[in-house]
Design an enzyme around this catalytic site. Structure first.
Site, PDB file in Angstrom:
ATOM      1  CE  LYS A 120     -15.723  64.674  -2.788  1.00  0.00           C
ATOM      2  NZ  LYS A 120     -16.122  63.255  -2.880  1.00  0.00           N
TER       3      LYS A 120
ATOM      4  CB  SER B 149     -12.686  57.157  -0.647  1.00  0.00           C
ATOM      5  OG  SER B 149     -13.730  56.533  -1.381  1.00  0.00           O
TER       6      SER B 149
ATOM      7  CD  GLU C 254     -15.840  71.755  -7.424  1.00  0.00           C
ATOM      8  OE1 GLU C 254     -15.480  72.886  -7.039  1.00  0.00           O
ATOM      9  OE2 GLU C 254     -15.209  70.713  -7.180  1.00  0.00           O
TER      10      GLU C 254
END
Ligand SMILES: *Cc1c(COP(=O)(O)O)cnc(C)c1O
Length: 401
Positions: free
Chosen positions: A90, A382, A112
Site C-alpha cells: 500500500k 502482498s 478512507e
C-alpha cells in the site's frame, strides 16, 4: 477508443459516476497526473523514495519448502511485498499519490481506511512530505483496529470517526468523498485501491505496476522463463492489478485473482464478487461501474472475511473487465483455507503472511495437484501478518470450540 480509455473505461466497466461538484477535481487530477508522469524530476524523486524509503525493489524469493510441501511439481516463488516499509504494497500507492498532491500544489491529504492499513500508509507519506492528513474511519473499525488508530495519530494524522451507516469502510469512503467536495482546492483524495471514479483505478494501477515490472525481470532471471501462473489476492484489486499488469499481454501466463470466500458462498458472509454467487452483479458503488455484491433490490450487501483488507462489496473495474474478457481467472479461498495457508507459510518458510495474502497462498495449496510438472508459479505476498496474529488466534480458538 483513446477517448474512451481517457474516460477510464475497461471494456464496459469503470467510468466516473460522481457528484457534479467533484467532476472538476477528478478532471484536474487526471490532467495533472499526465504531467506528473512526464516530469522527469518528480519521477526521479518517486523512484528514489521507493528505493531508499520503501525498500524497493522487493525480492522475489523461491519458496522451496512450500514447493516441496505442494508435491514438488512446480517451482513456487513469492513476490515479497511484505518487506515494504509499513508492511505491505500500500505504501507504494500512498507515496505516489502524496507526491502527486504535492505536484498539484496541495497541502492536505485525505483517505478512507477500513482496517487502518491504507490510513497508516497515507499518514506515513503525509508525515514524510510534511502534509496535513485526515483519515476517515468507521467507528466500528476504529474500535476493532485501535493500534492502527494510535499509529496514525503518532504519525501526525487526524482520524475522523464516521458514525453513519454500518460504521465501516463503505461509510468511510462516502464521508471522505463528501469532505473532498468541500475542500478540493487544497486537498487530494488518495484512494487506497484501484477503485472509485476515474482516474483513480488507472492512477493506483500505474503506481502499483512497479510490482509487476520488478517481478517480470526477477522471474526471468531466476527461472529463465516467464511464469506459468501469477496469483494474487483481490480486495479492491490493487496488488493484483499491480502484478498482473506486466503479464497481461503474455497470453501464456495464467492470471489468477483470489477473493475472500469468508464462511462460504452459499450465504452472504463472503466478499466474492467475481466468483459466481447469487448476490453479485454489475452496479455502481463509489463512483465506478463494476461487479458489486447487492441484494435483489440493489441494496449493497454487507461482506465478511477473516481478513479486513478483502472485506469490500465492490471490486476494481479493471478486474471486472479481465473477468468478463476471460484474461484473468477469479476464484476464492474461505476463512478456514486462508488461515490454513497462513499457518503453512509460518511453519515451512518462517514467513508470517498477511491474512489477505494467505488467500493467494491457499489457492496454490488447493491446486497443487493440478500444477504442471516443471511449471513456475508466482504468488504475490502482498503484506506481512504481524497485524493479524490476534485474528488468527481468535479464529483458531473459535474454530476449535
Ligand atoms: C489492503 C490489503 C490488500 C487488499 O487490497 P488490494 O487493493 O486488493 O490489494 C491485500 N493485502 C494486504 C496485505 C493489504 O493490506
Amino acid at each position: 477508443m483513446g477517448a474512451r480509455a481517457n474516460r477510464g473505461y475497461f471494456g464496459r466497466f469503470g467510468g466516473a459516476f460522481a457528484p457534479e461538484t467533484l467532476m472538476p477535481a477528478l478532471a484536474e487530477a487526471w490532467e495533472a497526473y499526465g504531467r506528473f508522469r512526464a516530469d522527469e524530476r518528480w519521477q526521479a524523486e518517486y523512484a528514489r523514495l521507493l528505493e531508499t524509503y520503501c525498500g524497493r525493489a522487493t525480492p522475489l524469493y523461491e519458496a522451496v519448502n512450500l514447493g516441496k510441501r505442494l508435491g514438488g511439481r512446480a517451482r513456487v516463488f513469492l513476490k515479497r511485498e511484505d518487506l515494504n516499509h509499513t508492511g505491505a504494497h500500500k505504501i507504494t500507492n500512498a507515496l505516489g499519490q502524496a507526491l502527486l498532491a504535492r505536484f498539484m500544489g496541495k497541502g492536505r491529504l485525505i483517505a478512507e481506511t477500513g482496517a487502518g492499513q491504507h490510513g497508516v500508509a497515507t499518514a506515513t507519506a503525509a508525515a514524510l512530505l510534511g502534509m496535513e492528513c485526515d483519515i476517515f474511519m468507521g467507528t466500528v473499525d476504529m474500535e476493532r483496529q485501535l493500534p492502527n488508530v494510535f499509529r496514525m495519530n503518532l504519525l501526525g494524522a487526524r482520524v475522523v470517526p464516521v458514525p453513519s451507516g454500518g460504521k465501516t469502510l463503505k461509510d468511510a469512503v462516502n464521508e471522505a468523498m463528501r469532505d473532498w467536495t468541500r475542500t478540493v482546492r487544497d486537498t487530494h483524495y488518495a484512494f487506497g485501491s484501484a477503485l472509485g471514479p476515474h482516474p483513480f483505478p488507472t492512477i493506483v494501477r500505474d503506481f502499483q505496476s512497479v510490482i509487476g515490472r520488478e517481478c517480470r525481470a526477477q522471474v526471468k532471471a531466476a527461472a529463465g522463463k516467464l511464469p506459468d501462473e501469477v496469483v494474487a489476492c483481490v480486495g479492491g484489486g490493487s496488488n493484483a492489478i499491480g502484478i498482473f499488469s506486466a503479464f497481461i499481454k503474455d497470453a501464456g501466463v495464467k492470471l489468477v485473482g483470489v477473493e475472500a470466500g469468508g464462511r462460504g458462498l452459499r450465504g452472504a458472509e463472503h466478499a466474492a464478487r467475481l466468483t459466481p454467487s447469487a448476490n453479485s452483479r454489475p452496479g455502481i458503488l463509489h463512483g465506478s461501474y463494476s461487479y458489486v455484491l447487492q441484494d435483489k433490490d440493489g441494496q449493497i450487501s454487507n461482506t465478511h472475511s477473516v481478513s479486513a483488507g478483502l472485506d469490500y462489496s465492490a471490486v476494481g473495474p479493471e478486474h471486472s473487465h479481465l473477468f468478463e474478457s476471460g484474461r484473468a481467472a477469479y476464484t476464492y479461498a474461505t476463512d478456514k483455507e486462508a488461515v490454513g495457508a497462513f499457518k503453512a507459510l509460518c511453519e515451512c518458510e518462517g514467513i508470517i503472511p498477511a491474512l489477505e495474502s494467505s488467500h493467494a497462498v491457499a489457492y496454490a495449496i488447493k491446486n497443487a495437484g493440478k500444477m504442471k510438472k516443471g511449471s513456475v508459479v508466482v504468488i504475490n505476498l502482498s503484506g506481512r501478518g504481524d497485524k493479524d496474529i490476534d485474528s488468527v488466534a481468535k479464529f483458531l480458538g473459535g474454530a476449535a470450540s
